[in-house]
Design a protein around this motif. Structure first.
Motif, PDB file in Angstrom:
ATOM      1  N   LEU A   1       0.923  -1.249  -0.048  1.00  0.00           N
ATOM      2  CA  LEU A   1       0.041   0.090   0.066  1.00  0.00           C
ATOM      3  C   LEU A   1       0.932   1.278  -0.120  1.00  0.00           C
ATOM      4  N   VAL A   2       1.894   1.122   0.876  1.00  0.00           N
ATOM      5  CA  VAL A   2       3.018   2.446   0.608  1.00  0.00           C
ATOM      6  C   VAL A   2       3.528   2.688  -0.810  1.00  0.00           C
ATOM      7  N   SER A   3       3.924   1.279  -1.215  1.00  0.00           N
ATOM      8  CA  SER A   3       4.285   1.498  -2.770  1.00  0.00           C
ATOM      9  C   SER A   3       3.192   2.001  -3.812  1.00  0.00           C
ATOM     10  N   LEU A   4       1.940   1.572  -3.387  1.00  0.00           N
ATOM     11  CA  LEU A   4       1.090   2.095  -4.323  1.00  0.00           C
ATOM     12  C   LEU A   4       0.700   3.416  -4.128  1.00  0.00           C
ATOM     13  N   GLY A   5       0.872   4.010  -2.780  1.00  0.00           N
ATOM     14  CA  GLY A   5       0.446   5.426  -2.555  1.00  0.00           C
ATOM     15  C   GLY A   5       1.576   6.282  -3.265  1.00  0.00           C
ATOM     16  N   VAL A   6       2.957   5.731  -3.153  1.00  0.00           N
ATOM     17  CA  VAL A   6       4.163   6.534  -3.728  1.00  0.00           C
ATOM     18  C   VAL A   6       3.893   6.760  -5.112  1.00  0.00           C
ATOM     19  N   PHE A   7       3.366   5.541  -5.730  1.00  0.00           N
ATOM     20  CA  PHE A   7       3.167   5.710  -7.284  1.00  0.00           C
ATOM     21  C   PHE A   7       1.887   6.796  -7.567  1.00  0.00           C
ATOM     22  N   THR A   8       1.009   6.740  -6.833  1.00  0.00           N
ATOM     23  CA  THR A   8      -0.320   7.906  -7.012  1.00  0.00           C
ATOM     24  C   THR A   8       0.349   9.188  -7.046  1.00  0.00           C
ATOM     25  N   CYS A   9       1.220   9.322  -5.841  1.00  0.00           N
ATOM     26  CA  CYS A   9       1.785  10.506  -5.997  1.00  0.00           C
ATOM     27  C   CYS A   9       2.792  10.957  -7.264  1.00  0.00           C
ATOM     28  N   ALA A  10       3.326   9.872  -7.809  1.00  0.00           N
ATOM     29  CA  ALA A  10       4.057  10.008  -9.145  1.00  0.00           C
ATOM     30  C   ALA A  10       3.048  10.634 -10.200  1.00  0.00           C
ATOM     31  N   LEU A  11       2.052   9.763 -10.166  1.00  0.00           N
ATOM     32  CA  LEU A  11       0.778  10.260 -11.033  1.00  0.00           C
ATOM     33  C   LEU A  11       0.555  11.656 -10.849  1.00  0.00           C
ATOM     34  N   VAL A  12       0.275  12.142  -9.698  1.00  0.00           N
ATOM     35  CA  VAL A  12      -0.088  13.554  -9.422  1.00  0.00           C
ATOM     36  C   VAL A  12       1.158  14.328 -10.282  1.00  0.00           C
ATOM     37  N   PHE A  13       2.245  14.433  -9.799  1.00  0.00           N
ATOM     38  CA  PHE A  13       3.415  15.050 -10.307  1.00  0.00           C
ATOM     39  C   PHE A  13       3.568  14.877 -11.705  1.00  0.00           C
ATOM     40  N   THR A  14       3.124  13.817 -12.321  1.00  0.00           N
ATOM     41  CA  THR A  14       3.127  13.634 -13.983  1.00  0.00           C
ATOM     42  C   THR A  14       1.892  14.588 -14.515  1.00  0.00           C
ATOM     43  N   TYR A  15       0.958  14.611 -13.791  1.00  0.00           N
ATOM     44  CA  TYR A  15      -0.435  15.504 -14.406  1.00  0.00           C
ATOM     45  C   TYR A  15       0.330  17.148 -14.186  1.00  0.00           C
ATOM     46  N   LEU A  16       0.570  17.512 -12.953  1.00  0.00           N
ATOM     47  CA  LEU A  16       1.295  18.754 -12.672  1.00  0.00           C
ATOM     48  C   LEU A  16       2.141  19.024 -13.747  1.00  0.00           C
ATOM     49  N   ALA A  17       3.041  18.211 -13.973  1.00  0.00           N
ATOM     50  CA  ALA A  17       4.162  18.648 -14.975  1.00  0.00           C
ATOM     51  C   ALA A  17       3.659  18.995 -16.248  1.00  0.00           C
ATOM     52  N   CYS A  18       2.664  18.314 -16.721  1.00  0.00           N
ATOM     53  CA  CYS A  18       2.310  18.524 -18.249  1.00  0.00           C
ATOM     54  C   CYS A  18       1.554  19.980 -18.056  1.00  0.00           C
ATOM     55  N   ARG A  19       0.717  20.158 -17.149  1.00  0.00           N
ATOM     56  CA  ARG A  19      -0.231  21.480 -16.970  1.00  0.00           C
ATOM     57  C   ARG A  19       0.693  22.523 -16.708  1.00  0.00           C
ATOM     58  N   ILE A  20       1.858  22.532 -16.264  1.00  0.00           N
ATOM     59  CA  ILE A  20       2.699  23.607 -16.191  1.00  0.00           C
ATOM     60  C   ILE A  20       2.848  24.017 -17.894  1.00  0.00           C
TER      61      ILE A  20
ATOM     62  N   THR B   1      11.817  -1.587  -5.169  1.00  0.00           N
ATOM     63  CA  THR B   1      12.803  -0.381  -5.413  1.00  0.00           C
ATOM     64  C   THR B   1      12.356   0.713  -6.269  1.00  0.00           C
ATOM     65  N   ASP B   2      11.308   0.149  -7.253  1.00  0.00           N
ATOM     66  CA  ASP B   2      10.906   0.930  -8.386  1.00  0.00           C
ATOM     67  C   ASP B   2      10.137   2.086  -8.201  1.00  0.00           C
ATOM     68  N   THR B   3       9.210   2.080  -7.033  1.00  0.00           N
ATOM     69  CA  THR B   3       8.226   3.101  -6.943  1.00  0.00           C
ATOM     70  C   THR B   3       8.940   4.473  -6.675  1.00  0.00           C
ATOM     71  N   ALA B   4       9.811   4.475  -5.834  1.00  0.00           N
ATOM     72  CA  ALA B   4      10.787   5.521  -5.331  1.00  0.00           C
ATOM     73  C   ALA B   4      11.341   6.275  -6.563  1.00  0.00           C
ATOM     74  N   PHE B   5      11.955   5.269  -7.551  1.00  0.00           N
ATOM     75  CA  PHE B   5      12.318   5.724  -8.849  1.00  0.00           C
ATOM     76  C   PHE B   5      11.196   6.496  -9.640  1.00  0.00           C
ATOM     77  N   TYR B   6      10.080   5.780  -9.589  1.00  0.00           N
ATOM     78  CA  TYR B   6       9.052   6.672 -10.361  1.00  0.00           C
ATOM     79  C   TYR B   6       8.797   7.912  -9.780  1.00  0.00           C
ATOM     80  N   PHE B   7       8.478   7.954  -8.555  1.00  0.00           N
ATOM     81  CA  PHE B   7       8.277   9.406  -7.798  1.00  0.00           C
ATOM     82  C   PHE B   7       9.314  10.331  -8.221  1.00  0.00           C
ATOM     83  N   SER B   8      10.662   9.910  -8.038  1.00  0.00           N
ATOM     84  CA  SER B   8      11.735  10.643  -8.190  1.00  0.00           C
ATOM     85  C   SER B   8      11.705  11.218  -9.804  1.00  0.00           C
ATOM     86  N   CYS B   9      11.343  10.378 -10.584  1.00  0.00           N
ATOM     87  CA  CYS B   9      11.271  10.727 -12.226  1.00  0.00           C
ATOM     88  C   CYS B   9      10.287  11.677 -12.206  1.00  0.00           C
TER      89      CYS B   9
END
Length: 538
Positions: free
Chosen positions: A86-105, A134-142
């Protein structure tokens, strides 16, 4: 609205799958779960300072971002597979939010929706995010790196975006060693834009500050552990068990097929190709500049961040696309920038095609749940296709073996085994003992296909050093008819090994354990007769 609904449904399906699997689903995930549990126990015994030292100097091949991210939750709750996932899935969800915000900029909401939908429906990203690793921390950082890089390129009002970029780069540097290719691409692109044509002093200073700050943050771990991490990175890139063949056109075609099926997703591949055709047709009709200068730079950042990681895998021997999966995030953001230039508001067919594709991809995810399907291995792919993502994986409860060992006076037995399955490996077997805080149990894998020809004299001499020997009685149903699969090759000598043990007077046959829920598999247990029996702990 349709995209948000799809992503919510996918997240609910992920949570359902997480609670449907009470144990790890493979060697890697089980090892990470065991490590998270031991970290939480160590915190309770030794406190925060000694735990930080432990995180810096244990499991030295892998940067510890995944352990830092999960530790607060395992301290407050429990390091069960469900909590860690669930922590891993939560981190990925945060990555999705950053992906959306990056495009909206950079672009309109349609480009952001397109990029976020592709990211949230990518099978390889979902597979890594609903398991612990280890992957979701990578996704979040990307995603964070892209967002703060775009803020800097857009010259947003805040002066402190360089701090966000530094933190994103530091998380990536502490997630995986391969982040050097992604984060390095982001820094290189900013330096390039600062120094080419018009010299941009402000951009140069911001980039240098962010890069130096990130290096300072990750230096304490890397200075101590760089030799171990470098050695493991070389081992991983040359891992032949996940090779589709030697470097060449034939292998690249196989990688491309695997990329479309297991990384992007079959229906999402059609979505990408369809939109690229529409974009190219519009570009040919309209000779005017479609992208402005800042958007071109943003597209350049995405290419610099994604291509090095993809090319590194294409020219390596390890073709497990999970290793290059973080490159999808900048790639999808770049596609979102291009997709934003299409006539979304004026074209109903365009919007309908988009919705049809994401609903089609969602249907592929749901189909195994509707049919109650079990997971099947494929020798063709080193990933999981969309139609297999939410299938039931096999689960073995190794407490049965632990109970038997306890009944024989073996609280911390030494265990040897032959064969190989996602449910039969050292981290999986040791999990009940680690949960009981008997983490000194010794487990030995006697032979694997990479070891070459099996020498029975060596194996039988080695096995006499162990208290307990386990071997599956037959091949698991999910591997039937897959003669080239590495797990099949690892199990070719199981029956012969059983004969050797049955004829060896040093061992007595124990109970036949029935393991699994999808295809129950009998597992033979042998007990060494001449062994020391431990006194039970009080």
């Amino acid at each position: 609205m349709g995209m948000y609904l799809c992503l919510v449904v996918v997240l609910i399906m992920c949570i359902y799958w997480i609670y449907d699997h009470p144990y790890g689903v493979g060697w890697d995930e089980s090892g990470y779960i065991n490590r998270a549990y031991m970290d939480a126990v160590f915190w309770a015994k030794q406190g925060p300072v000694d735990t930080v030292r432990l995180l810096m100097k244990s499991d030295r091949e892998r940067p510890p971002a995944y352990r830092f991210l999960v530790l607060p939750f395992t301290i407050l709750g429990d390091a069960t597979p469900q909590i860690t996932r669930l922590v891993s899935l939560g981190v990925f969800t945060c990555a999705l939010v950053f992906t959306y915000l990056a495009c909206r900029i950079m672009v309109n909401r349609w480009g952001a929706i397109y990029a976020t939908a592709l990211t949230g429906l990518a099978p390889v990203l979902l597979c890594s995010s609903m398991t612990f690793g280890t992957d979701t921390a990578f996704y979040f950082s990307c995603a964070g790196t892209i967002y703060f890089t775009f803020c800097i390129l857009k010259k947003c009002s805040s002066r402190f975006y360089w701090i966000g970029l530094a933190l994103a780069l530091a998380i990536g540097g502490m997630a995986k060693s391969s982040f050097a290719l992604v984060g390095g691409g982001a820094i290189f692109s900013l330096l390039w834009f600062a120094c080419v044509r018009r010299y941009d002093t402000a951009l140069l200073k911001t980039t240098v500050k962010a890069g130096i700050a990130a290096l300072i943050l990750i230096a304490p771990w890397w200075v101590v552990n760089y030799q171990y991490a470098w050695k493991y990175a070389k081992y991983s890139t040359g891992f032949s068990r996940h090779s589709l063949g030697p470097v060449g056109v034939a292998t690249w075609l196989k990688i491309s097929e695997q990329f479309m099926v297991c990384s992007v997703g079959t229906i999402c591949t059609l979505l990408v190709l369809g939109f690229m055709i529409v974009f190219l047709k519009q570009r040919l009709r309209n000779k005017k500049q479609i992208l402005n200068q800042v958007e071109k730079r943003a597209l350049g950042v995405c290419l610099f961040m994604s291509l090095p990681l993809i090319l590194a895998q294409v020219f390596s021997q390890n073709h497990n696309l999970r290793l290059s999966s973080p490159a999808l995030i900048p790639l999808y953001v770049g596609l979102g920038i291009l997709a934003s230039k299409l006539p979304w508001d004026a074209s109903k067919p365009l919007r309908r095609f988009f919705l049809a594709c994401i609903y089609g991809q969602l249907f592929l995810f749901i189909s195994p749940i509707l049919t109650n399907s079990n997971f099947k291995y494929s020798p063709r792919y080193f990933g999981i296709p969309s139609s297999q993502l939410f299938t039931h994986r096999e689960q073995w409860d190794w407490r049965k073996l632990q109970n038997y060992c306890d009944s024989e006076g073996l609280r911390q037995p030494s265990i040897a085994y032959l064969g190989n399955l996602n449910t039969l490996n050292p981290p999986q077997i040791s999990y009940p003992w680690i949960k009981r805080r008997d983490d000194q149990v010794k487990i030995k894998w006697l032979w694997r296909i990479e070891d070459g020809c099996l020498d029975w004299s060596v194996v039988m001499s080695e096995v006499k050093k162990y208290d307990v020997v386990i071997v599956p009685s037959r091949l698991h149903e999910s591997l039937q008819g897959k003669p080239r699969h590495s797990m099949v090759m690892d199990n070719v000598h199981n029956q012969e090994f059983l004969t050797h043990l049955q004829n060896d007077s040093s061992f007595a046959m124990g109970p036949l354990l029935t393991m699994g829920r999808n295809d129950p598999l009998p597992v033979y247990v042998f007990l060494r007769k001449n062994r020391s029996v431990e006194e039970p702990r009080l």
